[in-house]
Design a protein around this motif. Structure first.
Motif, PDB file in Angstrom:
ATOM      1  N   LEU A  65       1.997  -0.978  14.500  1.00  0.00           N
ATOM      2  CA  LEU A  65       0.800  -0.319  15.035  1.00  0.00           C
ATOM      3  C   LEU A  65       1.095   0.385  16.358  1.00  0.00           C
ATOM      4  N   ALA A 120       2.511   3.623  15.468  1.00  0.00           N
ATOM      5  CA  ALA A 120       1.489   4.493  14.897  1.00  0.00           C
ATOM      6  C   ALA A 120       0.599   5.062  16.000  1.00  0.00           C
ATOM      7  N   VAL A 121       0.179   4.213  16.937  1.00  0.00           N
ATOM      8  CA  VAL A 121      -0.700   4.674  18.012  1.00  0.00           C
ATOM      9  C   VAL A 121      -0.023   5.768  18.818  1.00  0.00           C
ATOM     10  N   PHE A 148       0.633   8.975  16.876  1.00  0.00           N
ATOM     11  CA  PHE A 148      -0.619   9.733  16.720  1.00  0.00           C
ATOM     12  C   PHE A 148      -0.987  10.453  18.016  1.00  0.00           C
ATOM     13  N   LEU A 194      -4.567  14.912  10.514  1.00  0.00           N
ATOM     14  CA  LEU A 194      -3.965  15.175   9.198  1.00  0.00           C
ATOM     15  C   LEU A 194      -2.744  14.284   8.974  1.00  0.00           C
ATOM     16  N   ALA A 222      -2.248  11.346  10.322  1.00  0.00           N
ATOM     17  CA  ALA A 222      -2.709   9.969  10.113  1.00  0.00           C
ATOM     18  C   ALA A 222      -3.190   9.746   8.686  1.00  0.00           C
ATOM     19  N   GLY A 223      -3.717  10.785   8.060  1.00  0.00           N
ATOM     20  CA  GLY A 223      -4.240  10.636   6.710  1.00  0.00           C
ATOM     21  C   GLY A 223      -3.195  10.772   5.621  1.00  0.00           C
ATOM     22  N   SER A 224      -2.109  11.509   5.916  1.00  0.00           N
ATOM     23  CA  SER A 224      -1.176  11.802   4.825  1.00  0.00           C
ATOM     24  C   SER A 224       0.136  11.015   4.924  1.00  0.00           C
ATOM     25  N   PRO A 282       1.072   7.817   5.964  1.00  0.00           N
ATOM     26  CA  PRO A 282       1.254   6.474   5.409  1.00  0.00           C
ATOM     27  C   PRO A 282       1.434   6.485   3.893  1.00  0.00           C
ATOM     28  N   TYR A 283       0.632   7.310   3.197  1.00  0.00           N
ATOM     29  CA  TYR A 283       0.791   7.377   1.738  1.00  0.00           C
ATOM     30  C   TYR A 283       2.176   7.895   1.369  1.00  0.00           C
ATOM     31  N   ILE A 290       5.565  -1.545   9.606  1.00  0.00           N
ATOM     32  CA  ILE A 290       6.476  -0.828  10.519  1.00  0.00           C
ATOM     33  C   ILE A 290       7.047   0.433   9.875  1.00  0.00           C
ATOM     34  N   ALA A 317       5.315   2.468   7.895  1.00  0.00           N
ATOM     35  CA  ALA A 317       4.256   3.460   8.073  1.00  0.00           C
ATOM     36  C   ALA A 317       4.197   3.927   9.524  1.00  0.00           C
ATOM     37  N   ILE A 376       5.009   7.821  11.163  1.00  0.00           N
ATOM     38  CA  ILE A 376       4.101   8.565  12.037  1.00  0.00           C
ATOM     39  C   ILE A 376       4.808   8.898  13.351  1.00  0.00           C
ATOM     40  N   VAL A 398       2.631   1.730  -3.320  1.00  0.00           N
ATOM     41  CA  VAL A 398       1.517   2.012  -2.408  1.00  0.00           C
ATOM     42  C   VAL A 398       0.513   0.857  -2.450  1.00  0.00           C
ATOM     43  N   PHE A 443       0.167  -1.662   0.874  1.00  0.00           N
ATOM     44  CA  PHE A 443      -0.969  -1.540   1.787  1.00  0.00           C
ATOM     45  C   PHE A 443      -2.017  -2.626   1.588  1.00  0.00           C
ATOM     46  N   ILE A 467      -6.352   2.674  15.728  1.00  0.00           N
ATOM     47  CA  ILE A 467      -5.449   3.461  14.878  1.00  0.00           C
ATOM     48  C   ILE A 467      -5.627   3.079  13.416  1.00  0.00           C
ATOM     49  N   ILE A 506      -6.595   5.755  10.540  1.00  0.00           N
ATOM     50  CA  ILE A 506      -5.799   5.962   9.319  1.00  0.00           C
ATOM     51  C   ILE A 506      -6.681   5.771   8.088  1.00  0.00           C
ATOM     52  N   ARG A 564      -9.056   8.860   7.845  1.00  0.00           N
ATOM     53  CA  ARG A 564      -8.379  10.100   7.479  1.00  0.00           C
ATOM     54  C   ARG A 564      -7.811  10.026   6.054  1.00  0.00           C
ATOM     55  N   SER A 565      -7.460   8.827   5.599  1.00  0.00           N
ATOM     56  CA  SER A 565      -6.974   8.722   4.219  1.00  0.00           C
ATOM     57  C   SER A 565      -8.094   9.033   3.237  1.00  0.00           C
ATOM     58  N   GLU A 623      -8.362  12.787   3.283  1.00  0.00           N
ATOM     59  CA  GLU A 623      -7.224  13.343   2.543  1.00  0.00           C
ATOM     60  C   GLU A 623      -7.477  13.216   1.035  1.00  0.00           C
ATOM     61  N   TYR A 653      -4.996   7.336  -2.311  1.00  0.00           N
ATOM     62  CA  TYR A 653      -5.318   7.443  -0.891  1.00  0.00           C
ATOM     63  C   TYR A 653      -6.465   6.499  -0.537  1.00  0.00           C
ATOM     64  N   VAL A 707      -4.835   3.295   0.288  1.00  0.00           N
ATOM     65  CA  VAL A 707      -4.357   3.289   1.673  1.00  0.00           C
ATOM     66  C   VAL A 707      -5.528   3.005   2.607  1.00  0.00           C
TER      67      VAL A 707
END
Lengths: 431, 168
Positions: free
Chosen positions: A26, A29-30, A33, A47, A49-51, A53-54, A288, A290, A294, B62, B66, B107, B111, B114-115, B118, B140, B143
């Motif tokens: 984390l 990530a913080v 970001f 964007l 943060a949303g894409s 991790p996946y 870690i 993910a 980031i 995934v 998660f 955070i 996440i 935003r996932s 997304e 997503y 996630v």
């Protein structure tokens, strides 16, 4: 403010957050970001943060993480360690220090099933220390051998260190595995040499056991051959290109479950425990991974790594001197940080430097993992030492003193790997 | 007191959410192993691989990765470096931990949020996996669910360390 400067500040704050004992994933990530937002814009950072991790996880190579973890925990929960130890003991027990040597060899065998050094030390400690106590072994020698032998866990494949290195740098995990084999075997030999020398000069450290007949020696292998076959199948399959490292992990985990079920070591209870443990450790590493991805995005836009590479090149120092400085840094990091965290934290910043200096990335992976093993047995945070002290009620001071001769072997072994990259790369070139 | 009961109820709910997700993570992990072994076996022995194995493994990774996050958090297993803080007085520990959990909550929530966004964007693009044509957008959501549960678990830990900080 230039992006490089923001990058540097970000790294500084990351260190602060880590010392505040924020979860490593984390924290990365913080700062990843915030840093990305500071250099580009909040919108872009959102964007990411949303894409990220996946996309970091939806990768076949990442599947090697849970599968090899599962293989390792199954092996450590089902008493294979005892078989390995007793087989090694039958062969080496009649030598002076033979029990300690057996410990190191069994650690190597266990390392071939497990990617974790802590697990290797903890499991072998439970089996080997009571035996050595029974034969009046010196406590410094016995605990030192287990703690040091345990570090082999992440050098001999499967190795969680190599898997993470491969995921982050997109180097081949299979090649990294192959590159770890010969250095790992050499490490075992180095430790055996240490025990041999120690016991030669002082026979009371590790008295010799009774002679054992040849047939009995062969008979002792009967419980371990299945595991040996599994290791050869898993690594041979990667070597021959029959399957990917993740597939090898699945076969390894499945094979370990089957072998322990057939040899009646698997109860429903320890199967469930193993799977729970594997899933939990996976989640721990996934966080870690993910976070690191980031953070890597931030590092990439900050151009800090390439600035650092230029800076280092501008120093006009021979690359080997820089390499030694980096390795020194890793020894220090290894003393304080969890080994997985250290790999994921530093590679986004340092990997471009290594490549630009012209070092082989596979060789570097081996040396880096090897160097961090040292941190597992040195103060203040030597993880293996703490695990052993906790499991056996041995005072920390005794174990740390017992480690010293093994540390000398470590330094010689690392020097050898650095001086002759061929030791690591020989099998890789044959692939 | 009714408020006590309420917080207790919230805690229990979050706990069961994280365990439920952890349970799914475990099942998928086992399925992933079996699928991969089957695929290799069919490919090497019968020369007839499972064509969708690879993309399923990616999806499964995934899910298993998660959905385990919150459960791992509740059992205190996430990696951290504790060199200095544990030597401080309890109150200072509480304050520092509270700050870290607050940032961690932030955070994780970002996440998760935003996932979801997304996922909505990708849904419009009709992105699908190549062999089976499985739409990617629901993953997503996975996630998002994982990080949302993580954020909730962190709230419990935050409450605990705030209590520690307030003790004085």
């Amino acid at each position: 403010m230039s992006p490089e400067y923001i990058g540097l500040i970000g790294v500084g704050f990351l260190v602060v957050l880590l010392f505040m004992r924020m979860w490593v994933g984390l924290a990365m990530a913080v700062l990843g970001f915030l840093g990305y937002a500071a250099i580009t814009s909040i919108k872009n950072a959102l964007l990411v943060a949303g894409s990220v991790p996946y996309s970091a996880l939806a990768n076949e190579a990442v599947a090697a993480v849970p599968l090899f973890i599962l293989m390792g925990v199954v092996v450590s929960n089902t008493g294979v360690s005892g078989d390995l130890y007793h087989a090694a003991y039958k062969w080496l027990g009649q030598l002076r220090g033979g029990l300690a040597m057996s410990t190191v060899v069994a650690c190597g065998g266990f390392a071939a099933m497990s990617g974790s050094s802590a697990a290797t030390a903890a499991t072998m400690g439970k089996v080997a220390l009571p035996e050595m106590k029974k034969y009046n072994y010196d406590e410094k020698l016995s605990t030192g051998a287990v703690a040091a032998g345990g570090t082999i866990g992440i050098l001999i494949p499967p190795s969680m260190g190599f898997i993470l290195y491969g995921i982050l740098t997109e180097e081949s995990i299979g090649k990294l595995f192959m590159a770890g084999i010969i250095p790992g075997i050499l490490e075992i030999l180095f430790y055996i040499a240490v025990i041999f020398i120690l016991c030669r000069s002082n026979a009371t450290l590790g008295p010799a056991g009774p002679q054992i007949g040849f047939m009995e020696k062969v008979a002792a292998l009967k419980y371990t051959w299945a595991m040996l076959v599994l290791f050869l199948l898993v690594m041979g399959g990667i070597y021959g290109g029959w399957f990917t490292p993740s597939e090898a992990g699945a076969i390894g985990a499945f094979g370990a479950i089957v072998i322990s079920a057939v040899s009646r070591k698997m109860t429903r209870e320890n199967l469930v425990t193993s799977i729970l443990e594997a899933a939990r450790t996976t989640a721990m590493i996934v966080l870690i991974i993910a976070g690191a991805f980031i953070f890597m995005k931030f590092m990439a836009v900050s151009r800090l790594p390439s600035w650092l590479a230029d800076f280092v090149a501008g120093l006009q120092l021979p690359p080997m001197v820089i390499m030694l400085l980096i390795l020194l840094l890793y020894i220090i990091l290894g003393m304080f940080l969890d080994i997985y965290a250290a790999i994921l934290l530093t590679l986004p910043i340092l990997f471009p430097v290594i490549v630009s200096l012209g070092f082989d990335p596979i060789w570097y992976g081996v040396v880096m993992v090897r160097v961090m093993e040292v941190g597992l047995i040195t103060p203040p945070m030597g993880l293996n030492v703490f695990i052993l002290a906790g499991a056996t009620n041995t005072p920390l001071g005794i174990i740390f003193r017992g480690i010293v001769p093994f540390l000398i072997a470590d330094i010689l072994h690392i020097a050898l790997l650095v001086a002759f990259p061929g030791i690591s790369l020989f099998l890789v070139r044959m692939m | 007191m009714p408020t006590m009961k309420k917080t207790h109820f919230i805690k229990r709910t979050i706990n069961s959410i994280s365990r439920g997700m952890g349970f799914i993570a475990i099942c998928i992990l086992v399925a992933m192993m079996i699928l991969t072994v089957l695929d290799v076996f069919l490919r090497r022995v019968f020369n007839s691989p499972i064509p969708f194995s690879l993309e399923l493994v990616e999806f499964m990774m995934v899910v298993t990765g998660f959905l385990g996050l919150a459960w791992c958090a509740m059992s205190g297993a996430h990696i951290r470096v504790d060199l200095i803080v544990s030597r401080m007085p309890a109150r200072a520990q509480g304050i520092i931990d509270s700050l870290c959990y607050l940032a961690g909550f932030g955070i994780s929530a970002i996440i998760a949020w935003r996932s979801v966004m997304e996922s909505l964007a990708i849904r419009k693009l009709h992105t699908e996996s190549t062999v089976l044509g499985i739409p990617i957008f629901p993953f997503y959501w996975v996630v998002a669910a994982g990080f949302a549960a993580l954020a909730l678990s962190i709230l419990i830990l935050l409450a605990r360390s705030l209590k520690e900080a307030a003790k004085g």
